[in-house]
Design a protein around this motif. Sequence first.
Motif, PDB file in Angstrom:
ATOM      1  N   SER A  20       0.826  -1.208   0.000  1.00  0.00           N
ATOM      2  CA  SER A  20       0.000   0.000   0.000  1.00  0.00           C
ATOM      3  C   SER A  20       0.861   1.259   0.000  1.00  0.00           C
ATOM      4  O   SER A  20       0.614   2.202  -0.773  1.00  0.00           O
ATOM      5  CB  SER A  20      -0.926  -0.001   1.219  1.00  0.00           C
ATOM      6  OG  SER A  20      -1.812  -1.097   1.186  1.00  0.00           O
ATOM      7  N   GLN A  45      -9.615 -10.212   2.987  1.00  0.00           N
ATOM      8  CA  GLN A  45      -9.015  -9.171   3.823  1.00  0.00           C
ATOM      9  C   GLN A  45      -8.009  -8.345   3.038  1.00  0.00           C
ATOM     10  O   GLN A  45      -7.961  -7.121   3.162  1.00  0.00           O
ATOM     11  CB  GLN A  45      -8.334  -9.795   5.044  1.00  0.00           C
ATOM     12  CG  GLN A  45      -9.294 -10.199   6.149  1.00  0.00           C
ATOM     13  CD  GLN A  45      -8.545 -10.621   7.412  1.00  0.00           C
ATOM     14  OE1 GLN A  45      -7.475 -11.231   7.327  1.00  0.00           O
ATOM     15  NE2 GLN A  45      -9.101 -10.300   8.556  1.00  0.00           N
ATOM     16  N   ARG A  49      -8.349  -4.225   1.973  1.00  0.00           N
ATOM     17  CA  ARG A  49      -7.339  -3.238   2.362  1.00  0.00           C
ATOM     18  C   ARG A  49      -6.707  -2.532   1.161  1.00  0.00           C
ATOM     19  O   ARG A  49      -6.104  -1.474   1.318  1.00  0.00           O
ATOM     20  CB  ARG A  49      -6.264  -3.917   3.219  1.00  0.00           C
ATOM     21  CG  ARG A  49      -6.797  -4.419   4.552  1.00  0.00           C
ATOM     22  CD  ARG A  49      -5.765  -5.205   5.306  1.00  0.00           C
ATOM     23  NE  ARG A  49      -4.634  -4.398   5.749  1.00  0.00           N
ATOM     24  CZ  ARG A  49      -3.554  -4.878   6.346  1.00  0.00           C
ATOM     25  NH1 ARG A  49      -3.456  -6.184   6.571  1.00  0.00           N
ATOM     26  NH2 ARG A  49      -2.569  -4.079   6.714  1.00  0.00           N
TER      27      ARG A  49
END
Length: 254
Positions: A20, A45, A49
């Motif tokens: 990220s 998950q 994200r």
Amino acid sequence: MSRSLGVVVPAYRPDVERLSAYVEAIDRRLDPAAIRIELDAPDEQVLDRLRDLPASLGVVPYRRGKGAAVTAGFEALSTDVLAFLDADGSTTTDSAAAVVEPVLSGEADLSVGSRRHPDATVSDHQTTARRWLGEGFVWLARRLLDAKLHDYQCGAKAITRTGWERIREHLYEAGFAWDIELVAMAAAFDLRIAEVPITWEDQPGSTVEPIRTSIRMAKALFTARHRVKQVRNSRLHTAIADRREDEEALIDKR
């Protein structure tokens, strides 16, 4: 005339925080028209994200391999220049900008980041065995391929849309050997290749098995050389290919 840039980040079991942060840094530093994360076998998950990042997601429920993932990403983008960066962030964004610059400026058709270039800056946490295997691979590659580089496998490369369209149907390697084939085919079609020294930090947690991967890479070198000879109409290599089952190029497997 300015050229638009698209960046593909292939990822399998990524460190989500690292990925990220890297994607956001790519967006700030390179200001690309598009970023696409190609995800293999992610869980919900991970997807949740990553959905808020400035990137589109290409998701498959199985492991394709790096080469297949990058190919799918390039095919999904419509920019003038196509680049890919490995998800671990080993290539700094300043170095990524240096890699894409020769292609954006029109000086090269393919630009290859290089960790082994004399002017590269490397923080290396690899074992001595992995370093020796890497150096041995480069020694062999320089003798088998037309492109005489210091580094064939660095996870930072960029290519023009026109260059990609010329070689895309000649790429078959779904895994890490894709980099070798990309460079080999670029040379086979006389694309202009630039090698750019980078700042690179080896990241822990690699999914690569050194010995097994090195054997596969060595085989891939000979395969790439064979395919280059076919492109250049070698009678011997064409005859050898005619006696084997036809393979399916990556662009036909999607």
